[in-house]
Design a protein around this motif. Structure first.
Motif, PDB file in Angstrom:
ATOM      1  N   ARG A  14       5.270  -2.820 -40.093  1.00 27.38           N
ATOM      2  CA  ARG A  14       6.695  -2.575 -39.484  1.00 27.38           C
ATOM      3  C   ARG A  14       7.540  -3.396 -39.716  1.00 27.38           C
ATOM      4  O   ARG A  14       9.239  -2.944 -40.177  1.00 27.38           O
ATOM      5  N   ILE A  15       7.692  -4.965 -39.358  1.00 25.33           N
ATOM      6  CA  ILE A  15       8.276  -6.689 -40.582  1.00 25.33           C
ATOM      7  C   ILE A  15       8.231  -6.055 -41.764  1.00 25.33           C
ATOM      8  O   ILE A  15       9.570  -5.831 -42.298  1.00 25.33           O
ATOM      9  N   ALA A  16       7.768  -5.353 -42.838  1.00 34.08           N
ATOM     10  CA  ALA A  16       8.402  -5.199 -43.734  1.00 34.08           C
ATOM     11  C   ALA A  16       8.886  -4.003 -44.590  1.00 34.08           C
ATOM     12  O   ALA A  16       9.501  -4.347 -44.523  1.00 34.08           O
ATOM     13  N   LEU A  17       9.139  -2.597 -43.324  1.00 34.20           N
ATOM     14  CA  LEU A  17       9.880  -1.464 -43.541  1.00 34.20           C
ATOM     15  C   LEU A  17      10.517  -2.042 -42.879  1.00 34.20           C
ATOM     16  O   LEU A  17      11.935  -1.653 -43.666  1.00 34.20           O
ATOM     17  N   ARG A  18      10.667  -2.542 -41.332  1.00 36.67           N
ATOM     18  CA  ARG A  18      12.195  -3.411 -41.502  1.00 36.67           C
ATOM     19  C   ARG A  18      12.838  -4.402 -42.424  1.00 36.67           C
ATOM     20  O   ARG A  18      14.492  -3.697 -42.493  1.00 36.67           O
ATOM     21  N   THR A  19      12.679  -4.824 -43.360  1.00 30.45           N
ATOM     22  CA  THR A  19      12.937  -5.792 -44.005  1.00 30.45           C
ATOM     23  C   THR A  19      13.809  -4.661 -44.454  1.00 30.45           C
ATOM     24  O   THR A  19      15.246  -5.433 -45.329  1.00 30.45           O
ATOM     25  N   GLN A  20      13.560  -3.495 -45.805  1.00 28.29           N
ATOM     26  CA  GLN A  20      14.001  -2.915 -46.425  1.00 28.29           C
ATOM     27  C   GLN A  20      15.625  -2.241 -45.926  1.00 28.29           C
ATOM     28  O   GLN A  20      16.846  -1.980 -46.099  1.00 28.29           O
ATOM     29  N   GLN A  21      14.650  -1.798 -44.519  1.00 26.14           N
ATOM     30  CA  GLN A  21      16.300  -1.326 -43.960  1.00 26.14           C
ATOM     31  C   GLN A  21      17.169  -2.058 -42.964  1.00 26.14           C
ATOM     32  O   GLN A  21      18.474  -1.318 -43.252  1.00 26.14           O
ATOM     33  N   VAL A  22      17.033  -3.174 -43.619  1.00 25.30           N
ATOM     34  CA  VAL A  22      17.944  -4.173 -43.036  1.00 25.30           C
ATOM     35  C   VAL A  22      18.965  -4.351 -44.032  1.00 25.30           C
ATOM     36  O   VAL A  22      19.918  -4.625 -44.184  1.00 25.30           O
ATOM     37  N   ILE A  23      17.777  -4.444 -44.675  1.00 27.39           N
ATOM     38  CA  ILE A  23      18.830  -4.580 -46.315  1.00 27.39           C
ATOM     39  C   ILE A  23      19.350  -3.159 -47.381  1.00 27.39           C
ATOM     40  O   ILE A  23      20.788  -3.604 -47.159  1.00 27.39           O
ATOM     41  N   ALA A  24      19.531  -2.760 -46.405  1.00 28.08           N
ATOM     42  CA  ALA A  24      19.941  -0.504 -46.568  1.00 28.08           C
ATOM     43  C   ALA A  24      20.939  -0.384 -45.734  1.00 28.08           C
ATOM     44  O   ALA A  24      22.190  -0.556 -46.172  1.00 28.08           O
ATOM     45  N   TYR A  25      20.650  -1.153 -44.137  1.00 21.38           N
ATOM     46  CA  TYR A  25      21.704  -0.749 -43.344  1.00 21.38           C
ATOM     47  C   TYR A  25      22.376  -1.396 -42.803  1.00 21.38           C
ATOM     48  O   TYR A  25      23.855  -1.014 -42.167  1.00 21.38           O
ATOM     49  N   GLU A  26      22.085  -2.802 -43.125  1.00 22.02           N
ATOM     50  CA  GLU A  26      23.582  -4.367 -43.020  1.00 22.02           C
ATOM     51  C   GLU A  26      23.684  -5.021 -43.281  1.00 22.02           C
ATOM     52  O   GLU A  26      24.871  -6.208 -43.297  1.00 22.02           O
ATOM     53  N   SER A  27      23.249  -5.096 -44.493  1.00 27.71           N
ATOM     54  CA  SER A  27      23.631  -6.086 -45.690  1.00 27.71           C
ATOM     55  C   SER A  27      24.833  -6.004 -46.734  1.00 27.71           C
ATOM     56  O   SER A  27      25.551  -7.172 -46.957  1.00 27.71           O
ATOM     57  N   GLY A  28      25.137  -4.632 -46.450  1.00 29.15           N
ATOM     58  CA  GLY A  28      26.296  -4.340 -47.319  1.00 29.15           C
ATOM     59  C   GLY A  28      25.957  -4.518 -48.863  1.00 29.15           C
ATOM     60  O   GLY A  28      26.649  -3.676 -50.268  1.00 29.15           O
ATOM     61  N   ALA A  29      24.293  -5.061 -49.037  1.00 30.14           N
ATOM     62  CA  ALA A  29      23.577  -4.954 -50.775  1.00 30.14           C
ATOM     63  C   ALA A  29      24.303  -3.619 -51.333  1.00 30.14           C
ATOM     64  O   ALA A  29      24.566  -3.159 -52.601  1.00 30.14           O
ATOM     65  N   ALA A  30      24.034  -2.054 -50.964  1.00 26.00           N
ATOM     66  CA  ALA A  30      23.148  -1.196 -51.051  1.00 26.00           C
ATOM     67  C   ALA A  30      25.203  -0.413 -51.224  1.00 26.00           C
ATOM     68  O   ALA A  30      25.119   1.656 -52.089  1.00 26.00           O
ATOM     69  N   ASP A  31      26.690  -1.142 -50.778  1.00 26.19           N
ATOM     70  CA  ASP A  31      27.757   0.124 -50.829  1.00 26.19           C
ATOM     71  C   ASP A  31      28.666  -0.807 -52.630  1.00 26.19           C
ATOM     72  O   ASP A  31      28.992   0.531 -52.264  1.00 26.19           O
ATOM     73  N   SER A  32      28.075  -1.523 -52.974  1.00 31.08           N
ATOM     74  CA  SER A  32      28.682  -0.875 -54.355  1.00 31.08           C
ATOM     75  C   SER A  32      27.953  -1.154 -55.130  1.00 31.08           C
ATOM     76  O   SER A  32      26.963  -1.787 -55.588  1.00 31.08           O
ATOM     77  N   ILE A  33      27.573  -1.075 -56.682  1.00 37.10           N
ATOM     78  CA  ILE A  33      26.481  -0.416 -57.218  1.00 37.10           C
ATOM     79  C   ILE A  33      26.554  -1.611 -58.198  1.00 37.10           C
ATOM     80  O   ILE A  33      27.574  -2.151 -59.300  1.00 37.10           O
ATOM     81  N   ASP A  34      26.084  -2.447 -58.694  1.00 34.00           N
ATOM     82  CA  ASP A  34      25.486  -4.048 -59.690  1.00 34.00           C
ATOM     83  C   ASP A  34      26.347  -4.326 -58.825  1.00 34.00           C
ATOM     84  O   ASP A  34      26.880  -5.132 -59.384  1.00 34.00           O
ATOM     85  N   PRO A  35      26.293  -5.201 -57.398  1.00 38.54           N
ATOM     86  CA  PRO A  35      27.388  -6.159 -57.538  1.00 38.54           C
ATOM     87  C   PRO A  35      27.405  -7.235 -58.178  1.00 38.54           C
ATOM     88  O   PRO A  35      28.091  -8.108 -58.125  1.00 38.54           O
ATOM     89  N   LEU A  36      26.006  -8.030 -58.704  1.00 35.83           N
ATOM     90  CA  LEU A  36      26.191  -8.911 -59.198  1.00 35.83           C
ATOM     91  C   LEU A  36      26.885  -9.074 -60.760  1.00 35.83           C
ATOM     92  O   LEU A  36      27.291  -9.921 -61.630  1.00 35.83           O
ATOM     93  N   ALA A  37      26.931  -8.121 -61.170  1.00 40.41           N
ATOM     94  CA  ALA A  37      27.456  -7.889 -62.533  1.00 40.41           C
ATOM     95  C   ALA A  37      29.015  -8.684 -62.711  1.00 40.41           C
ATOM     96  O   ALA A  37      29.952  -8.472 -61.830  1.00 40.41           O
ATOM     97  N   GLY A  38      28.914  -9.143 -63.974  1.00 40.51           N
ATOM     98  CA  GLY A  38      30.359 -10.276 -64.310  1.00 40.51           C
ATOM     99  C   GLY A  38      29.973 -11.336 -63.926  1.00 40.51           C
ATOM    100  O   GLY A  38      30.688 -12.189 -64.489  1.00 40.51           O
ATOM    101  N   SER A  39      29.097 -11.967 -63.278  1.00 45.27           N
ATOM    102  CA  SER A  39      28.870 -13.660 -62.876  1.00 45.27           C
ATOM    103  C   SER A  39      28.598 -14.029 -64.535  1.00 45.27           C
ATOM    104  O   SER A  39      26.958 -13.039 -64.948  1.00 45.27           O
ATOM    105  N   PHE A  40      28.405 -14.940 -65.055  1.00 39.93           N
ATOM    106  CA  PHE A  40      28.307 -15.812 -65.773  1.00 39.93           C
ATOM    107  C   PHE A  40      26.911 -16.122 -65.792  1.00 39.93           C
ATOM    108  O   PHE A  40      26.051 -16.020 -67.309  1.00 39.93           O
TER     109      PHE A  40
END
Length: 551
Positions: free
Chosen positions: A374-400
């Motif tokens: 359950r903790i392992a699954l919740r890890t994915q759910q926190v990233i998905a719903y709380e981190s903002g990492a899924a809100d923009s596509i390929d967010p690290l693009a352009g980093s040197f």
């Protein structure tokens, strides 16, 4: 036309068409400060080679993702890998995970099932149900998926040598549920080449194994069109000790070999390539892992377009599942594994994975408990719903840093593929032990760096504690093997033996000839021939592979 104009054209055509079919999750994506997150950030200055090397999500060369809206449209599939003991126990775990919010199943099979032995075989003693679920026949498969609607749930099965048999069992179970084969979706790993170089659950020689694989490609093209017929796996290559570059290179080299074998068998590349999938490892170095996924996507797009002349865009897309790195989990201070898995899962998401399994904190010690899963699954759910990492596509693009790493990984991996080509391709290189030796050398260097503390592993070679409380572990009881054998004997006693014998004789005749083996396997499965009986037919006809020893 500048990048901003090209982006506008992409938004008005590719994205607009996609959103009509599958709307984004929200009308607007905002940070906590109400700053709007663009769908896909691009440079507002001249960026040489942008379109050729980066492009836009959902367009060649797919560096930035295979879908135009990526996670803004739908999150990756949260697919926890599970299976232990009997089919009934695993079925209960699957239902628990689905109720907890998992969006796809991923089946782990025990070693006898992976190696083509029934639970009552002498080779199976002590291994039944230990590292996955024991499946001896269609009867077990019926229990495994009891109450799980196979027309709505996508299932991934980590199975290789016996993949054709397990897929036929899955098709038969679906039909018993009233779900036709063309309605089911999922993936079989079915990647035998990496077994020869990194994992070891092979049965038959490479040539004969490749025939079964291409038969699966051809059969599913016509009968199971939503099924991913292979998950070309870098995961186990990395687990065996390879570097990130080697993982990409050897995985894509295997992919090339499968495409070549299918074309040689008479299939058109665009008939089967859209159903190819990949399986990668997410290791600890966050930025290298993100760059690795981006480089692999770009390389595969170029390989399929330039080397094989694939015209269907779906044939050029590298779609992949990711699992966090089991080899990085430590038995010491197992709670530290939660943080490791979080970093690895974030790398997979930032790198654009299509589905993800997060390992549990206690897997260096035993199969995971329900709390750990359950903790392992919740890890994915926190990233998905709380981190903002899924809100923009390929967010690290352009980093040197990211772009440099992506380019360097691509170049180094391409160099490896060229070396493998000169050896005659992946199959010939494996027979010579090339990949095995490279992986062994990499694993040795990695271990030496840990022993010298050049590489710090928290809780292992630094920041250790004198004593630790033993965590509660899940243990598969010895009675599982006894009960599985009893169930197998009862099934054999109740089946139509004459029908079983006839289907196995037909399978042997087909295996000796050149017809597709899948219909004959399916007939045998439906007659309740066991996995071991079917595998034994192929052992008699094809023989068994002997490992290439590399020193």
């Amino acid at each position: 036309m500048g990048i901003s104009d090209k982006k506008k054209a992409w938004s008005e055509t590719v994205v607009a068409k996609n959103i009509t079919r599958a709307p984004e999750r929200k009308p607007q994506f905002l940070t906590s400060s109400n700053i709007e997150m663009d769908r896909c950030f691009t440079p507002d200055f001249e960026y040489p080679g942008y379109e050729e090397e980066l492009g836009f999500p959902g367009q060649f060369p797919y560096t930035r993702g295979v879908q135009p809206t990526m996670y803004r449209g739908r999150f990756w599939t949260m697919r926890q890998y599970a299976g232990f003991g009997t089919a009934k126990e695993s079925n209960e775990r699957y239902k628990y995970l689905l109720q907890a919010g998992q969006t796809g199943l991923s089946v782990a099979f025990d070693l006898p099932t992976q190696m083509g032995y029934d639970s009552d075989a002498s080779m199976s003693q002590g291994e039944v149900g230990k590292v996955g679920v024991a499946i001896d026949s269609l009867a077990d498969m019926e229990i495994l998926f009891d109450g799980i609607p196979l027309d709505t749930v996508s299932t991934s099965m980590t199975i290789n040598s016996t993949a054709a048999i397990l897929l036929c069992m899955y098709i038969a179970v679906a039909e018993k549920q009233g779900v036709s084969a063309d309605k089911i979706s999922g993936t079989i790993q079915n990647d035998i080449l990496k077994e020869y170089m990194a994992r070891g659950t092979y049965i038959y020689p490479p040539k004969e194994s490749m025939r079964i694989i291409t038969d699966i490609f051809a059969y599913c093209k016509d009968h199971v069109p939503k099924w991913n017929t292979i998950s070309i796996s870098g995961y186990h290559i990395r687990e065996a000790g390879s570097s990130a570059v080697q993982e990409v290179a050897f995985t894509l080299a295997d992919g090339i070999a499968y495409v070549e074998a299918a074309i040689k068998a008479g299939l058109d590349v665009d008939e089967f390539a859209p159903r190819l999938a990949f399986f990668f490892n997410a290791h600890n170095n966050l930025f290298e892992e993100v760059a690795k996924f981006r480089a692999a996507r770009r390389m595969w797009a170029k390989i399929m377009k330039e080397r094989f002349g694939a015209k269907d865009p779906k044939s050029q897309m590298l779609r992949f599942h990711t699992q966090t790195a089991g080899c990085t989990l430590t038995a010491q201070q197992p709670d530290n594994n939660i943080m490791r898995v979080t970093i690895q899962a974030l790398a997979a998401v930032l790198g654009g994975t299509q589905s993800l399994h997060t390992n549990s904190r206690d897997e260096a010690l035993a199969l995971p408990t329900e709390d750990s899963v359950r903790i392992a699954l919740r890890t994915q759910q926190v990233i998905a719903y709380e981190s903002g990492a899924a809100d923009s596509i390929d967010p690290l693009a352009g980093s040197f840093l990211i772009e440099s790493l992506t380019d360097q990984i691509e170049k180094a991996a391409t160099d490896y593929i060229e070396r493998i080509d000169k050896l005659g391709g992946a199959v010939e290189a494996i027979s010579r032990g090339f990949q095995q030796k490279e992986i062994q050398d990499s694993a040795y260097a990695y271990q030496k760096s840990i022993e010298s503390t050049d590489l710090v592993i928290v809780g292992v070679n630094k920041f250790t504690v004198a004593s630790e409380a033993a965590p509660e572990l899940l243990k598969v009881k010895e009675e599982v093997e006894v009960s599985q054998k009893k169930a197998l004997a009862a099934m054999k006693a109740g089946r139509d033996s004459a029908k079983v014998s006839a289907t196995l004789q037909n399978l042997e005749a087909v295996a000796k000839g050149s017809d597709n083996v899948m219909p004959a396997i399916l007939d045998a499965v439906k007659a309740y021939a066991t996995l071991g009986e079917i595998a034994d037919v192929f052992r008699r006809v094809f023989g068994k592979h002997t490992e290439t020893v590399v020193l």
